[in-house]
Design an enzyme around this catalytic site. Structure first.
Site, PDB file in Angstrom:
ATOM      1  N   ASN A 127      -8.855   9.018   9.063  1.00 56.74           N
ATOM      2  CA  ASN A 127      -8.054  10.134   8.562  1.00 56.74           C
ATOM      3  C   ASN A 127      -8.281  10.343   7.061  1.00 56.74           C
ATOM      4  O   ASN A 127      -8.371   9.376   6.306  1.00 56.74           O
ATOM      5  CB  ASN A 127      -6.564   9.853   8.803  1.00 56.74           C
ATOM      6  CG  ASN A 127      -6.237   9.723  10.273  1.00 56.74           C
ATOM      7  OD1 ASN A 127      -6.774  10.451  11.104  1.00 56.74           O
ATOM      8  ND2 ASN A 127      -5.370   8.774  10.624  1.00 56.74           N
ATOM      9  N   HIS A 160     -10.156   3.854   5.314  1.00 60.60           N
ATOM     10  CA  HIS A 160     -10.271   2.857   6.401  1.00 60.60           C
ATOM     11  C   HIS A 160     -10.739   3.528   7.674  1.00 60.60           C
ATOM     12  O   HIS A 160     -10.450   4.703   7.921  1.00 60.60           O
ATOM     13  CB  HIS A 160      -8.937   2.139   6.658  1.00 60.60           C
ATOM     14  CG  HIS A 160      -7.762   3.058   6.829  1.00 60.60           C
ATOM     15  ND1 HIS A 160      -7.128   3.654   5.776  1.00 60.60           N
ATOM     16  CD2 HIS A 160      -7.112   3.488   7.940  1.00 60.60           C
ATOM     17  CE1 HIS A 160      -6.133   4.411   6.225  1.00 60.60           C
ATOM     18  NE2 HIS A 160      -6.110   4.330   7.535  1.00 60.60           N
ATOM     19  N   PHE A 161     -11.462   2.745   8.455  1.00 60.55           N
ATOM     20  CA  PHE A 161     -11.763   3.112   9.835  1.00 60.55           C
ATOM     21  C   PHE A 161     -10.760   2.383  10.715  1.00 60.55           C
ATOM     22  O   PHE A 161     -10.556   1.169  10.543  1.00 60.55           O
ATOM     23  CB  PHE A 161     -13.141   2.609  10.266  1.00 60.55           C
ATOM     24  CG  PHE A 161     -14.291   3.530   9.973  1.00 60.55           C
ATOM     25  CD1 PHE A 161     -14.218   4.882  10.234  1.00 60.55           C
ATOM     26  CD2 PHE A 161     -15.480   3.027   9.476  1.00 60.55           C
ATOM     27  CE1 PHE A 161     -15.293   5.727   9.995  1.00 60.55           C
ATOM     28  CE2 PHE A 161     -16.565   3.850   9.232  1.00 60.55           C
ATOM     29  CZ  PHE A 161     -16.474   5.203   9.488  1.00 60.55           C
ATOM     30  N   GLN A 184      -3.035  10.613   7.512  1.00 62.04           N
ATOM     31  CA  GLN A 184      -3.339   9.428   6.685  1.00 62.04           C
ATOM     32  C   GLN A 184      -2.063   9.004   5.962  1.00 62.04           C
ATOM     33  O   GLN A 184      -1.419   9.814   5.295  1.00 62.04           O
ATOM     34  CB  GLN A 184      -4.444   9.738   5.660  1.00 62.04           C
ATOM     35  CG  GLN A 184      -4.865   8.502   4.871  1.00 62.04           C
ATOM     36  CD  GLN A 184      -5.962   8.786   3.825  1.00 62.04           C
ATOM     37  OE1 GLN A 184      -6.343   9.931   3.605  1.00 62.04           O
ATOM     38  NE2 GLN A 184      -6.448   7.727   3.201  1.00 62.04           N
ATOM     39  N   ASP A 193      -4.463  -4.343  12.686  1.00 66.88           N
ATOM     40  CA  ASP A 193      -3.410  -3.395  12.309  1.00 66.88           C
ATOM     41  C   ASP A 193      -2.040  -3.990  12.664  1.00 66.88           C
ATOM     42  O   ASP A 193      -1.851  -4.561  13.743  1.00 66.88           O
ATOM     43  CB  ASP A 193      -3.624  -2.064  13.050  1.00 66.88           C
ATOM     44  CG  ASP A 193      -2.825  -0.926  12.452  1.00 66.88           C
ATOM     45  OD1 ASP A 193      -3.438   0.011  11.923  1.00 66.88           O
ATOM     46  OD2 ASP A 193      -1.566  -0.974  12.507  1.00 66.88           O
ATOM     47  N   ILE A 194      -1.089  -3.819  11.744  1.00 65.63           N
ATOM     48  CA  ILE A 194       0.239  -4.410  11.932  1.00 65.63           C
ATOM     49  C   ILE A 194       1.054  -3.691  13.022  1.00 65.63           C
ATOM     50  O   ILE A 194       1.959  -4.278  13.617  1.00 65.63           O
ATOM     51  CB  ILE A 194       0.991  -4.421  10.580  1.00 65.63           C
ATOM     52  CG1 ILE A 194       2.068  -5.487  10.539  1.00 65.63           C
ATOM     53  CG2 ILE A 194       1.542  -3.058  10.230  1.00 65.63           C
ATOM     54  CD1 ILE A 194       2.632  -5.737   9.147  1.00 65.63           C
TER      55      ILE A 194
HETATM   56  P1  5GP Z   1      -3.467   5.857   8.586  1.00 64.67           P
HETATM   57  O1  5GP Z   1      -2.298   6.571   9.193  1.00 64.67           O
HETATM   58  O2  5GP Z   1      -3.400   5.866   7.073  1.00 64.67           O
HETATM   59  O3  5GP Z   1      -4.793   6.305   9.105  1.00 64.67           O
HETATM   60  O4  5GP Z   1      -3.325   4.360   9.076  1.00 64.67           O
HETATM   61  C1  5GP Z   1      -2.696   3.358   8.373  1.00 64.67           C
HETATM   62  C2  5GP Z   1      -2.592   2.156   9.285  1.00 64.67           C
HETATM   63  O5  5GP Z   1      -2.309   1.021   8.500  1.00 64.67           O
HETATM   64  C3  5GP Z   1      -1.481   2.258  10.340  1.00 64.67           C
HETATM   65  O6  5GP Z   1      -2.050   2.119  11.635  1.00 64.67           O
HETATM   66  C4  5GP Z   1      -0.551   1.100   9.994  1.00 64.67           C
HETATM   67  O7  5GP Z   1      -0.022   0.484  11.127  1.00 64.67           O
HETATM   68  C5  5GP Z   1      -1.441   0.163   9.196  1.00 64.67           C
HETATM   69  N1  5GP Z   1      -0.748  -0.614   8.190  1.00 64.67           N
HETATM   70  C6  5GP Z   1       0.121  -0.145   7.252  1.00 64.67           C
HETATM   71  N2  5GP Z   1       0.562  -1.164   6.472  1.00 64.67           N
HETATM   72  C7  5GP Z   1      -0.052  -2.294   6.921  1.00 64.67           C
HETATM   73  C8  5GP Z   1      -0.003  -3.667   6.504  1.00 64.67           C
HETATM   74  O8  5GP Z   1       0.714  -4.057   5.591  1.00 64.67           O
HETATM   75  N3  5GP Z   1      -0.784  -4.538   7.203  1.00 64.67           N
HETATM   76  C9  5GP Z   1      -1.589  -4.148   8.230  1.00 64.67           C
HETATM   77  N4  5GP Z   1      -2.305  -5.081   8.849  1.00 64.67           N
HETATM   78  N5  5GP Z   1      -1.652  -2.857   8.652  1.00 64.67           N
HETATM   79  C10 5GP Z   1      -0.900  -1.942   7.997  1.00 64.67           C
END
Ligand code: 5GP
Ligand code: ZN
Length: 136
Positions: free
Chosen positions: A88, A101-102, A95, A32-33
């Site tokens: 989520n 995604h997990f 989300q 995760d970034i």
């Molecule tokens: P959500 O809130 O949808 O469950 O989580 C999305 C996750 O994706 C977040 O933790 C966010 O940091 C990660 N994320 C968003 N854009 C990128 C990206 O371009 N690269 C990576 N590695 N992670 C990302």
């Protein structure tokens, strides 16, 4: 199927570069970034599905098995003391990327945090009523 405007489709399928820690025919697991902790990883199916409800059963089954396997890897390689698996579905849950995604979030005793919620209150009657709404 890859969705054109989906960032996770591009990361899962190697169209955009990323820090992958595992890849097979169906999944890419990437870091995760904006990591919650050291080793925070995302399990991404290569085929697009907005969320759990759109994910084929076969992929869902494989995803949880992969989560178990990668959890073991994070424990062994990073020495984490526990693991949260977070998933989520829908904006209302937080989300932000609409591709299933997990989250695999390693937890360490030295900076432990508990993912939680405010425990509510209930009466036996309320619970019985809710049960009825769900099962009848
Ligand atoms: P959500 O809130 O949808 O469950 O989580 C999305 C996750 O994706 C977040 O933790 C966010 O940091 C990660 N994320 C968003 N854009 C990128 C990206 O371009 N690269 C990576 N590695 N992670 C990302
Ligand atoms: Zn996608």
């Amino acid at each position: 199927m890859i969705k054109d405007d989906c960032i996770f489709c591009k990361l899962a399928n190697g169209i955009f570069p990323t820090n992958s820690i595992y890849e097979d025919e169906d999944f890419n697991v990437i870091l995760d970034i904006e990591p919650a902790t050291k080793g925070h990883a995302l399990i991404l199916p290569k085929n697009h599905a907005d969320n759990l409800f759109e994910l084929p059963d076969e992929t869902a089954a494989k995803a949880i098995i992969l989560a178990k396997k990668m959890g073991g890897v994070l424990k062994e390689k990073l020495g984490c003391d526990g693991l949260n698996i977070v998933q989520n579905n829908g904006e209302v849950t937080g989300q932000t990327v609409m591709h299933f995604h997990f989250h695999l979030i390693p937890r360490y005793e030295k900076n432990a945090k508990v993912i939680g919620w405010e425990p509510g209150k209930s009466t036996p009657e309320e619970l019985a009523d809710i049960r009825k709404q769900i099962v009848e």
